[in-house]
Motif scaffolding. Sequence first.
Motif, PDB file in Angstrom:
ATOM      1  N   PRO A 149       0.199   3.019  -8.720  1.00  0.00           N
ATOM      2  CA  PRO A 149      -0.220   4.407  -8.960  1.00  0.00           C
ATOM      3  C   PRO A 149       0.619   5.062 -10.061  1.00  0.00           C
ATOM      4  CG  PRO A 149       0.090   4.000  -6.609  1.00  0.00           C
ATOM      5  CD  PRO A 149       0.668   2.825  -7.324  1.00  0.00           C
ATOM      6  N   GLN A 167       0.861  -1.191   0.000  1.00  0.00           N
ATOM      7  CA  GLN A 167       0.000   0.000   0.000  1.00  0.00           C
ATOM      8  C   GLN A 167       0.884   1.222   0.000  1.00  0.00           C
ATOM      9  OE1 GLN A 167      -2.898   0.498   3.039  1.00  0.00           O
ATOM     10  NE2 GLN A 167      -4.402  -0.660   1.893  1.00  0.00           N
ATOM     11  N   LYS A 189      -2.179   4.650   1.234  1.00  0.00           N
ATOM     12  CA  LYS A 189      -3.481   3.955   1.320  1.00  0.00           C
ATOM     13  C   LYS A 189      -3.995   3.466  -0.041  1.00  0.00           C
ATOM     14  CE  LYS A 189      -5.174   5.740   5.677  1.00  0.00           C
ATOM     15  NZ  LYS A 189      -4.612   7.076   5.967  1.00  0.00           N
ATOM     16  N   CYS A 190      -3.194   3.552  -1.085  1.00  0.00           N
ATOM     17  CA  CYS A 190      -3.587   3.018  -2.395  1.00  0.00           C
ATOM     18  C   CYS A 190      -2.963   1.634  -2.560  1.00  0.00           C
ATOM     19  CB  CYS A 190      -3.095   3.926  -3.527  1.00  0.00           C
ATOM     20  SG  CYS A 190      -3.750   5.610  -3.468  1.00  0.00           S
ATOM     21  N   GLU A 191      -3.777   0.672  -3.018  1.00  0.00           N
ATOM     22  CA  GLU A 191      -3.241  -0.671  -3.250  1.00  0.00           C
ATOM     23  C   GLU A 191      -2.247  -0.615  -4.402  1.00  0.00           C
ATOM     24  OE1 GLU A 191      -3.824  -3.306  -1.443  1.00  0.00           O
ATOM     25  OE2 GLU A 191      -5.240  -2.187  -0.173  1.00  0.00           O
ATOM     26  N   ARG A 202      -1.951   1.086 -14.774  1.00  0.00           N
ATOM     27  CA  ARG A 202      -3.268   0.502 -14.447  1.00  0.00           C
ATOM     28  C   ARG A 202      -3.206  -1.027 -14.550  1.00  0.00           C
ATOM     29  NH1 ARG A 202      -6.820   1.452 -19.308  1.00  0.00           N
ATOM     30  NH2 ARG A 202      -5.531  -0.301 -19.988  1.00  0.00           N
ATOM     31  N   VAL A 245      -4.946   4.257 -10.818  1.00  0.00           N
ATOM     32  CA  VAL A 245      -4.925   5.084  -9.607  1.00  0.00           C
ATOM     33  C   VAL A 245      -3.988   6.243  -9.932  1.00  0.00           C
ATOM     34  CG1 VAL A 245      -4.096   5.200  -7.225  1.00  0.00           C
ATOM     35  CG2 VAL A 245      -5.363   3.187  -8.028  1.00  0.00           C
ATOM     36  N   GLN A 302      -6.015  10.931  -6.445  1.00  0.00           N
ATOM     37  CA  GLN A 302      -6.156  10.472  -5.062  1.00  0.00           C
ATOM     38  C   GLN A 302      -5.110  11.037  -4.123  1.00  0.00           C
ATOM     39  OE1 GLN A 302      -6.988   6.292  -4.705  1.00  0.00           O
ATOM     40  NE2 GLN A 302      -8.041   6.259  -6.660  1.00  0.00           N
ATOM     41  N   TRP A 333      -2.178   9.956  -9.164  1.00  0.00           N
ATOM     42  CA  TRP A 333      -1.783  11.029  -8.255  1.00  0.00           C
ATOM     43  C   TRP A 333      -1.392  12.223  -9.128  1.00  0.00           C
ATOM     44  CZ3 TRP A 333       2.247   8.253  -4.524  1.00  0.00           C
ATOM     45  CH2 TRP A 333       1.627   7.152  -3.929  1.00  0.00           C
TER      46      TRP A 333
END
Length: 358
Positions: A103, A64, A67-69, A98, A123, A150, A125
């Motif tokens: 991320p 993580q 907090k992003c997988e 992806r 995800v 995110q 950033w």
Amino acid sequence: MNDAVNLADFELRAESLLPKGVWDFIAGGSGDETTLAANRAALDAVALLPRVLAGSGGADTGSQLLKCEASLPVAAAPMAYQRLVHPDGELALAAAARDIGIPYVASVLSSATIEEITEVGAVTWFQLYWLRDRSQVDAMVARAEAAGCQVLMVTVDVPVLGRRLRDVRNAFRLPAEVVAANLVSGGFSTAHSNPLRGESAIAAHTQEIFASALGWADLEWLRERTTLPLVVKGILDPRDAVRAVETGADAVVVSNHGGRQLDGAAASAAALPAIVDAVGSRCEVLLDSGIRSGTDVLRALALGASGVLLGRPLLWGLAVDGAHGAHQVLSLLLSELRDALTLAGCANPAAARTLAVL
Ligand code: FNR
């Protein structure tokens, strides 16, 4: 590229495919490229002490980050103007991120808009350079939030662009089809002034659009401005790391911008342990600059990093074969990391952070 066995194989192929000016823009560092070389030397000097009889028999690279997988403790570093190396540019790199499950950090200086990039579905950033006018910063943050980013990452090691001598010698300019898409679509000035003699066009442009006198009060303003997790990128001194955490940063990136800013700055791997000591219990500590293999990721974890940003190798993959090439680079890195973790007796990245190094 089916015959590639490591990331360096992509580097060789990319260099053979790209025009010299573009290759030098990507590969080069500032000044005498002392820091660029030091980044590699410092990572090579990290000697790992593998654990034995750990009984795990294999390793899971899942992690993580903020907090992003992530399928491995890696995010794609923000890098400007990805259409320089492939027509699909950012959209292809974001698709590779992806598909592998990490991320993607979109640079404010992307050659696709933040809305087009988030549409890809990674995800995402958002990385910000401080624009001259605070209302422009405000507008960019609002766009990034609305587009679904995110995490907000602010890069603080570019008060001016480092003196990148390769770009100066090549009188490097962006081709007409590669533009700072966010700034164009936001109606901000993207005037490409004629560079002065002995200056690259990128350096001249940076000087025009970035605020050089960024201070802690600006970071405080940004912290108040957004509820997104905030990452401060480009820290080498533990005192700055402490100040960033006190200002509300959720993570710092220990980075010298891949040796592209202050030549003579410390290698980021050399600077990492003191920063982990200073703030590692209070925020995530990421590392970039020189990561080229799964072993390097393991070294960063063993030095206490929560994860790394991968820079130039992704552009090599992108140059060689678009989204597919970038995905191959990430797949190789994942396999290398899995092997390295297993050989070090670590069941996962968290276990790697307990390894000793010499
Ligand atoms: C960068 N880097 C960068 N950083 C940033 O915060 N915003 C940006 O727009 C860019 N643009 C950029 C373009 C290119 C071509 C390169 C090579 C690098 C720096 C990047 O995020 C990262 O810190 C370094 O690339 C890490 O070093 P390695 O892994 O490339 O050696």
